[in-house]
Design an enzyme around this catalytic site. Structure first.
Site, PDB file in Angstrom:
ATOM      1  N   ASP A   7       0.844  -1.189   0.000  1.00 11.52           N
ATOM      2  CA  ASP A   7       0.000   0.000   0.000  1.00 11.52           C
ATOM      3  C   ASP A   7       0.883   1.245   0.000  1.00 11.52           C
ATOM      4  OD1 ASP A   7      -2.449   1.287  -0.045  1.00 11.52           O
ATOM      5  OD2 ASP A   7      -2.540   1.487   2.122  1.00 11.52           O
ATOM      6  N   GLU A  28      -8.944   4.289  -2.919  1.00 14.23           N
ATOM      7  CA  GLU A  28      -7.665   4.026  -3.568  1.00 14.23           C
ATOM      8  C   GLU A  28      -7.848   3.398  -4.947  1.00 14.23           C
ATOM      9  OE1 GLU A  28      -4.533   2.293  -1.326  1.00 14.23           O
ATOM     10  OE2 GLU A  28      -5.349   2.917   0.625  1.00 14.23           O
ATOM     11  N   GLU A  45     -10.969   4.158   2.837  1.00 17.31           N
ATOM     12  CA  GLU A  45      -9.917   4.881   2.122  1.00 17.31           C
ATOM     13  C   GLU A  45     -10.072   4.625   0.632  1.00 17.31           C
ATOM     14  OE1 GLU A  45      -5.990   4.252   3.622  1.00 17.31           O
ATOM     15  OE2 GLU A  45      -6.421   5.314   5.494  1.00 17.31           O
ATOM     16  N   LYS A  85      -5.024  -2.069   9.905  1.00 16.59           N
ATOM     17  CA  LYS A  85      -5.229  -2.156   8.462  1.00 16.59           C
ATOM     18  C   LYS A  85      -5.395  -3.594   7.977  1.00 16.59           C
ATOM     19  CE  LYS A  85      -4.540   1.114   6.143  1.00 16.59           C
ATOM     20  NZ  LYS A  85      -5.434   2.200   5.653  1.00 16.59           N
ATOM     21  N   HIS A  87      -4.396  13.988   0.493  1.00 14.85           N
ATOM     22  CA  HIS A  87      -4.708  13.196   1.688  1.00 14.85           C
ATOM     23  C   HIS A  87      -3.565  13.282   2.692  1.00 14.85           C
ATOM     24  CE1 HIS A  87      -6.073   9.847   4.188  1.00 14.85           C
ATOM     25  NE2 HIS A  87      -4.873   9.300   4.061  1.00 14.85           N
ATOM     26  N   ASP A 105      -9.216   0.414   1.307  1.00 13.94           N
ATOM     27  CA  ASP A 105      -8.308  -0.077   2.340  1.00 13.94           C
ATOM     28  C   ASP A 105      -8.816   0.413   3.691  1.00 13.94           C
ATOM     29  OD1 ASP A 105      -6.086  -1.498   3.184  1.00 13.94           O
ATOM     30  OD2 ASP A 105      -4.831   0.284   3.224  1.00 13.94           O
TER      31      ASP A 105
END
Length: 432
Positions: free
Chosen positions: A132, A206, A204, A258, A139, A238
């Site tokens: 990641d 992405e 999140e 995570k 951000h 994520d």
């Protein structure tokens, strides 16, 4: 650019996501059948295994279709661009309205073309490693301001693409749900942590990047050659447990905050389909450092970025009960990436690290510069200081049990065919 080809598959014509220009690949199953490779065409899925058995492909396209019809796309990813192009061109010819055997193809019915609504989607590939990145500069800046108002970006950010290794075993596909994670949390006013369910669960936004042909250990991928190692793109949520992360991330970074779940859209949109949406990488602001030579390539700067619209929507149980549609929370763009995908590949391998077909990159959260383009609730609510008002009369600072988060991505440019990724949707369940 030539006009979009017309198809005898009616739903493919002017489809907002899956016209003949797109033709993304995925792994599907129906009922008790084994998972296998297919291509999204309008509201249908072209069953590549059946097409191979029916003798609809020849030569290199047949070999490519054989690879893509397996239970994962790893072998197809490893075959590289030539296989993707051969299969893409063959399928476009097969499905064009002017195909000479059109009536024979139509007669194959659902053996060849299966309704997406009748199918279950699976992860496109067996993911060995998931990395990641953190290339969304808005951000990074906005999160930094919440914790370090005077120094939001750390000194290394503009010198290298920052990343950490994620957990591949908990990657899931759109439509799946996951349980709210538990962990250690340091509550406000406390000196020692307590254990319990996450209270500050976030999404999140992405871009996912699928790796195609890999590289041998000890042999870095030069930035000018990086494009040959990209098999395609998807959307990635994520999920992040912000309160667990706040306690555990120092000094080594995120771990349990995570690793509990990440959600992917099921279709792999190929680099060839996205070629019309390639644009120059946005210029760096005056005073920003020039990338080191291994991270800089003139051609990559001229056409290494993608211009795709990214959308975040939220649907709560109360909204569903009231018959309300999902509420848009943000509209962002892939142009908010400070580093290109080629720069990510070059940096990841510069130390000799080997990439393998089916490895996955996440871009990091791709927020824009303003509140309407925030890719996470942490930014949107200013760390819960400004609750989000929903049309159902509810408020949100972070996600609650039963909430659905939906990501979408589309390309819109005058004179170009539209293209989409399908949904990346996940639901939060209560903790055990």
């Amino acid at each position: 650019m030539s006009a979009e080809p017309h198809s005898w598959v009616v739903s493919a014509n002017d489809h907002p996501d899956f016209s003949l220009h797109n033709l993304p690949l995925g792994i599907f199953s129906r009922g008790e059948e084994r998972p296998r490779g297919g291509i999204a065409v309008g509201d249908l899925i072209l069953d590549l295994g059946f097409a191979v058995e029916a003798g609809l492909f020849q030569g290199q396209a047949q070999r490519a279709a054989e690879l893509a019809s397996q239970e994962t796309l790893n072998a197809f990813f490893a075959a590289g661009k030539a296989a993707r192009v051969a299969l893409r061109q063959a399928v476009q010819r097969l499905l064009r309205a002017d195909h000479p055997q059109r009536e024979d193809l139509q007669a194959l019915g659902e053996h060849l073309l299966v309704s997406q609504s009748d199918c279950r989607m699976h992860l496109p590939a067996r993911v060995g490693d998931y990395t990641d990145f953190y290339v969304g500069i808005h951000h990074a800046t906005q999160i930094g301001k919440l914790f370090r108002p005077d120094n939001p970006l750390l000194p290394n950010y503009k010198h290298l693409p920052i990343a950490y290794h994620g957990r591949a075993s908990t990657l899931g596909v759109s439509g799946e749900a996951f349980r709210r994670p538990k962990g250690q949390i340091l509550l406000p006013g406390q000196d020692v942590p307590s254990f319990g369910p996450c209270r500050r669960l976030d999404y999140e936004l992405e871009l996912g990047i699928w790796i195609g042909p890999g590289n041998a250990q000890g042999e870095p991928v030069a930035i000018g050659a990086a494009a040959a190692h990209i098999a395609g793109f998807c959307l990635l949520n994520d999920w992040s447990a912000r309160d667990i992360q706040a306690w555990e991330y120092q000094p080594l970074g995120p771990f349990l905050s995570k690793s509990f779940a990440s959600t992917l859209s099921p279709w792999v949109v190929t680099p060839e389909a996205l070629e019309p949406y390639r644009v120059a990488q946005p210029p760096r602001p005056a005073g920003d450092p020039q990338p080191l030579p291994y991270l800089f390539d003139e051609q990559d700067q001229a056409s290494g970025a993608l211009e795709l619209e990214l959308e975040v929507l939220l649907l709560t149980p109360a909204m569903t009960d009231q018959g309300l549609p999902p509420q848009r929370l943000a509209l962002s763009n892939t142009l908010n990436m400070y580093w290109t995908v080629a720069q990510m590949v070059a940096h990841h391998t510069v130390n000799g690290c080997a990439l393998n077909p089916g490895d996955l990159f996440g871009s990091g959260t791709l927020s824009g510069p303003d509140a309407d383009s925030c890719g996470s609730l942490l930014e949107l609510t200013q760390g819960s200081k400004q609750p989000l008002q929903l049309p159902s009369g509810e408020t949100r600072t972070f996600l609650e049990d039963g909430d659905d988060v939906i990501f979408r991505a589309r390309g819109h440019r005058p004179g170009l065919p539209g293209i989409g990724f399908g949904e990346c949707r996940g639901r939060v369940l209560a903790a055990d």
